[in-house]
Enzyme design. Structure first.
Site, PDB file in Angstrom:
ATOM      1  CG  ASP A 161      -4.290 109.582 -16.784  1.00  0.00           C
ATOM      2  OD1 ASP A 161      -5.394 110.048 -17.094  1.00  0.00           O
ATOM      3  OD2 ASP A 161      -3.933 108.421 -17.048  1.00  0.00           O
ATOM      4  CG  ASP A 216      -9.114 105.597 -20.170  1.00  0.00           C
ATOM      5  OD1 ASP A 216      -8.815 106.780 -20.410  1.00  0.00           O
ATOM      6  OD2 ASP A 216      -8.592 104.932 -19.249  1.00  0.00           O
TER       7      ASP A 216
END
Length: 892
Positions: A161, A216
Site C-alpha cells: 500500500d 479503493d
C-alpha cells in the site's frame, strides 16, 4: 532496470472454455492472481481462526477447483517492531505468529499472501485506529521484512500500500523499485502488487506483477461503474503477464444480480486479478455460482494475457473485445456493457470485431450456444448489465481502425497532474470517432504514442490516415518498426475539430509497431489511425458495411415506428447497393452514421411512449364513462397515428409529448373518475418517480446507485404537482432513517425513537420508517459493511431491501379543492451521522365520498325534509315525500 517477472504464477487448473462446447484448454501459469483478500469483509478485525476458516471455505466451496488459490492477509496483523527491527505480530489476533497460518494455507494446496506499506505505517493505522501499525511499513526495512515474509514465513504474494508513502512524501518509483530489489534478493518467486490507487507510470511494469489503477472499491454500483470507467482505456498497459488491478471483488454482498454479473464479467474480460472480498463461508449460492463460472474465468486466465479494449462507444454503452486462445485468430471474446440506468438495445457488427463470414456465438454467462449469425449481434442489455460472448468466425479480417485510446503512451501516469508534468493522457470528446482521444503528447522523446501490434497479412505499402486536431500548427514524426517513415504537419480549425492527414508506409507481414512523437514541441491531439493497402478502399468499404449491418440489426430488434423503419430499410438498401460510386460512399456513410444516432435516440422515446400508453389503458379500464375519457381515447388514437407516421426524431418526440399531455389532462380532469372500488394510478405525474435520476426533484437531493441518499444534513426534497383535483390521494415511497448512535433497542423497534425525517404531502407529515422497524433475516449472509446486527447498514443493502418492497411508507391525503400537491421528504434538526435513504414513489387517486344529504345521529332515526315527486323542496302543506325512520312516506 531489467524486466523481471516475480512469480511462476502457478495457478490451480483453470478450465478454459472455447467458443463452442466449453472444451478444456491448458491452464495459464501467468494469468491474473486469483484468490481471496481479507480487507473488504474484515478490515483489520482479523485473526488466525478467520484466515484459516477462509482457507477451509475456499476448498469446501469448490473455489480452489476452478482456480482460486491465494489467501491474502490484508493488514491488521502487525504490532510494532522489535529493537532489532523485526515486525512484531499481533499477540491476540495471531497468538501463534504468521508461519503457522502460512503453513496451514499451504497444507490446503493453496498459496499465502501478506501485506505491507511502502512507507512507515499502514492504512489500517491511519484510517482504522490500528495504532500499533505506525512503524511496520517497508521503508527502511525493505530487506529485513522481505526476508521475514518470504524466506521465513514463505508467503507467495504481497500487496504494498502507500498510506505511509504519502505520510513520508516518498518517490513512488524509487521506493517501489527498492522493494522489488529486496524481493528479488530473497530468491523466491513472489507476486508483487503495487497499491498506489492510480496508475503510477509505465515503469511499474518492470518491477511488479500488477498495480492498482484506482482508489479503493466499495460495495456499490457507483464504485464498480467508476472503476470500469477509469480502466476502459488502459488495455495497452496489460501485457507479458502483468496486469491492471481493478481492486478486490465485491460480488456476493449487496449488489443486484445484474450488477454482480457486470462486476465479475468485466473484471474477467479485462484481465484484472480476481480476489474475492466477501466471506466465503457464508456466500450466497447465486454469487458462488457466478464466481465459479469457468467460462468467464477462462477469459481472465486466457494464455494471451490480454485486456479487452473498447471497439464501440454509443450513448452510455460500450462494446469491448479481445483475442482469446490465438493471437489474430478467428476466436474472440466480446462484452456489451450498459452502465446506464435504463435497458438499452445494443448492437455490434462482426466487422467492427474484425470477424467475417458466419460467426458461432456462445453466451458465457448462460453456458449456451446461440447458433450461427451473420453481419451483426444485437441484444437488449438491462440497466447496469453486461452480456459476454465468445465468437468463432469463418474469417479473421484485417484490423484497419486503431483508436488512440487503445495505444500505449510512453509517459502515461495518473498519480500527478499531467498538465503540470507534461505527460500524455486520454481525454473524452464527442468530436472524436470513439468519443475519446490522446492529448498532451510530445515535448520530449519519451512522451510518445505507440500502437505496438499493427497486424497485416501481407507485406507491402500501406496508406495510413491519422485523424488529428490542433488549432496551432503542430507536427509529429512517424516511426515504423523503429525506422522513421516521415512526418505530418497539421493545423485544424479547433482543438476538438479532427481532420485526416495521410502518408504511405511500408509494413512487414505480421505484427508492426507505429510510433508518433515530437521530441521538441507539443503534438496535435490524436484521435485514430486507419490502415489500408495502397490502391484499395478498405476503410470506407468496411466502415459502410459495418455501419449498415449495425443499423439493420438494431432497427430489426427495436420497436420503431412504421414510417421510420421504412426510411431505415431504404437507407440500408442504398448503403449495400453495388451501384454506389466511390464518391457517393462517404456521403452515404455519413447518412448511415446519422441514422444510427437517430435510432439510438428514438428507441427510448418509443419505449416511453409504450409506458405512457400502458398507463393510460390501465386507467381507462377502471374509469367510468365521461367526456374526459372520450377525449383521452381520441387523443391516444391520434398520438398513435402520429407515431406510426413519424420519420424523424422530432416527429417521434412530438407524438410522445401529445400522448403525455393527453394523459396528464385526463388524470387532472374533474370528470375523470374511477369505478366503485377502483383507483386511478397517477404515478407518472411524478417526474422520475423511480428516482433513476434527480431530474424533477427540488431541493438538490443526492442520487447514488439507483436511489436517493442524504447523510448527516438537513434537507427538503420534493415535487410540486399543480392543478390536482379534489379527492383522496395515496402516496407511497420506500424510505428509512437511521441515527448512528441508535442501536435498535426496544424504543426503536416500537417506533418511538427520535426520528427527524418526515414523509409529507403539503402540511400533512408522518415519520419515515426507522431502520430498526424491519429486521433482515438474510443479513448474516452479508459482511459488516452491510449488516448492522440484522439490519441493512449500507445504502446498497437498503436499496436491495427497497427492491423487495420493504420499508414502505404510505400516507393518505384528502384534498377538498383543486390545488397543488407538494410531495416529499425532509429532515430538520438532524442528529450527527443521521442517514436517510429513499426510492420508488407512487401516487394513486380515489374520489371524495358522496354526500347523500341523509345523516344519522346518536339520537336515532329522524325524518328528512319534505321533497316533491320531481325532487324539488316542498312548500308547506303541499303533497310530498319524506324519509321517516329509513322509509319513504307521504308528508302529512
Amino acid at each position: 532496470m531489467r524486466k523481471f517477472f516475480l512469480t511462476t504464477l502457478a495457478v490451480a487448473t483453470v478450465m478454459c472454455a472455447q467458443a463452442r462446447g466449453g472444451a478444456v484448454a491448458p491452464k495459464n501459469e501467468k494469468g491474473p492472481t486469483m484468490g481471496w483478500s481479507s480487507w473488504n469483509t474484515f478490515s483489520v478485525h482479523i485473526s488466525e481462526d478467520i484466515i484459516k476458516g477462509q482457507a477451509d471455505a475456499m476448498v469446501s466451496q469448490g473455489l480452489k477447483d476452478v482456480g482460486y488459490e491465494y489467501i491474502n492477509i490484508d493488514d491488521g496483523f502487525q504490532y510494532g517492531r522489535t529493537p532489532d527491527g523485526k515486525v512484531c505480530i499481533h499477540p491476540e489476533r495471531f497468538p501463534n505468529g504468521l508461519k503457522v497460518v502460512s503453513d496451514y494455507i499451504h497444507s490446503k494446496g493453496l498459496k499465502a499472501g501478506i501485506y505491507s506499506d511502502a512507507g512507515d505505517c499502514t492504512c489500517g493505522s491511519i484510517s482504522n485506529g490500528d495504532v500499533k501499525n505506525t512503524n511496520v511499513g517497508l521503508y527502511g526495512y525493505e530487506q529485513i521484512d522481505c526476508d521475514y515474509y518470504f524466506k521465513e514465513c514463505e508467503f507467495d504474494f504481497i500487496k504494498v500500500d502507500y498510506c505511509g508513502g504519502i505520510h513520508l512524501g516518498l518517490n513512488e518509483q524509487k521506493q517501489y523499485s527498492r522493494i522489488h530489489d529486496a524481493i528479488v534478493n530473497t530468491g523466491r518467486d513472489v507476486r508483487y502488487n503495487l497499491c498506489r490507487w492510480a496508475y503510477p507510470g509505465t515503469w511499474c511494469h518492470d518491477v511488479s506483477t500488477s498495480w492498482r489503477t484506482t482508489g479503493d472499491i466499495y460495495d456499490g454500483w457507483e464504485s464498480v461503474k467508476g472503476i470500469l470507467n477509469e480502466n476502459l482505456y488502459m488495455s495497452a498497459y496489460c501485457y507479458d503477464g502483468c496486469y491492471n488491478d481493478m481492486d478486490m471483488l465485491e460480488v456476493g454482498r449487496s449488489m443486484t444480480a445484474e450488477e454482480d454479473k457486470t462486476h465479475f464479467g468485466m473484471w474477467c474480460i479485462m484481465a484484472s486479478p480476481l480476489l474475492i472480498g466477501c466471506n466465503m463461508a457464508t456466500i450466497n449460492e447465486r454469487a458462488l455460482e457466478l464466481l465459479k463460472n469457468q467460462e468467464l474465468i477462462a477469459l481472465n486466465q486466457d494464455p494471451l494475457c490480454l485486456q479487452a479494449y473498447v471497439v464501440q462507444h454509443t450513448g452510455d454503452t460500450y462494446v469491448l473485445a479481445k483475442d482469446i486462445l490465438t493471437l489474430h485468430g478467428t476466436t474472440r471474446a466480446v462484452a456489451l456493457y450498459n452502465p446506464s440506468d435504463k435497458p438499452v438495445q445494443m448492437s455490434v457488427s462482426f466487422g467492427e470485431l474484425d470477424l467475417g463470414g458466419k460467426v458461432a456465438v456462445r453466451d458465457v454467462f448462460e453456458h449456451q450456444d446461440l447458433g450461427t449469425m451473420e453481419k451483426a449481434l444485437s441484444v437488449l442489455v438491462p440497466a447496469h448489465g453486461t452480456r459476454i460472448y465468445t465468437l468463432t468466425a469463418e474469417q479473421r479480417l484485417m484490423r484497419y481502425l486503431y483508436e488512440a485510446e487503445t495505444a500505449f503512451l510512453g509517459d502515461y501516469q495518473e498519480v500527478s497532474n499531467n498538465e503540470a508534468l507534461g505527460t500524455a493522457n486520454y481525454q473524452t470528446g464527442d468530436g472524436a470517432s470513439g468519443r475519446a482521444f490522446a492529448g498532451w503528447l510530445g515535448g520530449r522523446r519519451s512522451n510518445y504514442l505507440e500502437w505496438k501490434d499493427v497486424y497485416v497479412a501481407e507485406a507491402g505499402d500501406y496508406v495510413v490516415h491519422f485523424r488529428v486536431a490542433t488549432q496551432d500548427k503542430r507536427s509529429f514524426t512517424v516511426e515504423v518498426n523503429g525506422n522513421i517513415a516521415g512526418a505530418i504537419e497539421a493545423q485544424t480549425p479547433g482543438w476538438g475539430d479532427f481532420r485526416e492527414y495521410e502518408m504511405t508506409v511500408s509494413l512487414m507481414a505480421g505484427s508492426n509497431s507505429i510510433q508518433l512523437y515530437n521530441e521538441d514541441a507539443w503534438m496535435p491531439n490524436i484521435d485514430r489511425m486507419t490502415v489500408e493497402k495502397m490502391g484499395e478502399t478498405t476503410v470506407v468499404d468496411r466502415s459502410l458495411d459495418e455501419a449498415a449491418s449495425r443499423l439493420k440489426s438494431l432497427a430489426d430488434e427495436s420497436s420503431l415506428p412504421a414510417a421510420f423503419m421504412q426510411k431505415v430499410n431504404g437507407l440500408v438498401d442504398r448503403a449495400t447497393s453495388n451501384e454506389l460510386t466511390a464518391d457517393e460512399k462517404p456521403r452515404v456513410l455519413t447518412d448511415v452514421d446519422n441514422m444510427l444516432k437517430s435510432v439510438v435516440a428514438v428507441v427510448p422515446l418509443c419505449e416511453e411512449f409504450q409506458l405512457w400508453k400502458g398507463a393510460a389503458e390501465k386507467n381507462a379500464a377502471v374509469s367510468i364513462e365521461s367526456t374526459a375519457l372520450s377525449t383521452l381515447n381520441t387523443s391516444m388514437t391520434s398520438a398513435e397515428t402520429k407515431l406510426a407516421q413519424a420519420e424523424t426524431q422530432d416527429a417521434v418526440n412530438s407524438a410522445l409529448n401529445s400522448l403525455k399531455t393527453a394523459v396528464k389532462n385526463y388524470l387532472k380532469a374533474l370528470d375523470a373518475q374511477p369505478k366503485d372500488g377502483e383507483s386511478l394510478d397517477m404515478t407518472l405525474l411524478v417526474t422520475n418517480y423511480d428516482f433513476s435520476s434527480t431530474s424533477g426533484w427540488m431541493g438538490n437531493p443526492t442520487y447514488r446507485s439507483g436511489c436517493g441518499e442524504e447523510f448527516n444534513k438537513d434537507f427538503d426534497m420534493y415535487q410540486m404537482l399543480s392543478g390536482m383535483k379534489p379527492g383522496i390521494y395515496t402516496v407511497r415511497c420506500n424510505a428509512l432513517y437511521r441515527v448512528e448512535k441508535n442501536e435498535g433497542d426496544g424504543k426503536y423497534k416500537a417506533g418511538t425513537e427520535d426520528v427527524q425525517a418526515y414523509f409529507y404531502v403539503n402540511n400533512q407529515t408522518q415519520k419515515v420508517k426507522s431502520l430498526y422497524s424491519e429486521e433482515w433475516p438474510e443479513a448474516e449472509q452479508y459482511g459488516r459493511v452491510d449488516n448492522l446486527n440484522g439490519y441493512p447498514n449500507s445504502m446498497y443493502a437498503a436499496e436491495m431491501r427497497f427492491a423487495e418492497g420493504h420499508y414502505l411508507n404510505e400516507m393518505e391525503y384528502t384534498q377538498t379543492t383543486k390545488a397543488s400537491l407538494r410531495i416529499g421528504l425532509k429532515t430538520s434538526g438532524h442528529q450527527d451521522d443521521s442517514w436517510c435513504c429513499f426510492d420508488n414513489f407512487s401516487l394513486s387517486y380515489k374520489p371524495l365520498p358522496v354526500e347523500t344529504g341523509i345523516r344519522h345521529s346518536e339520537m336515532g332515526k329522524q325524518t328528512s325534509r319534505a321533497y316533491t315527486l320531481s325532487g324539488m323542496k316542498a312548500k308547506d302543506k303541499s303533497s310530498a315525500l319524506v324519509i321517516k325512520d329509513g322509509i319513504k312516506v307521504l308528508a302529512q
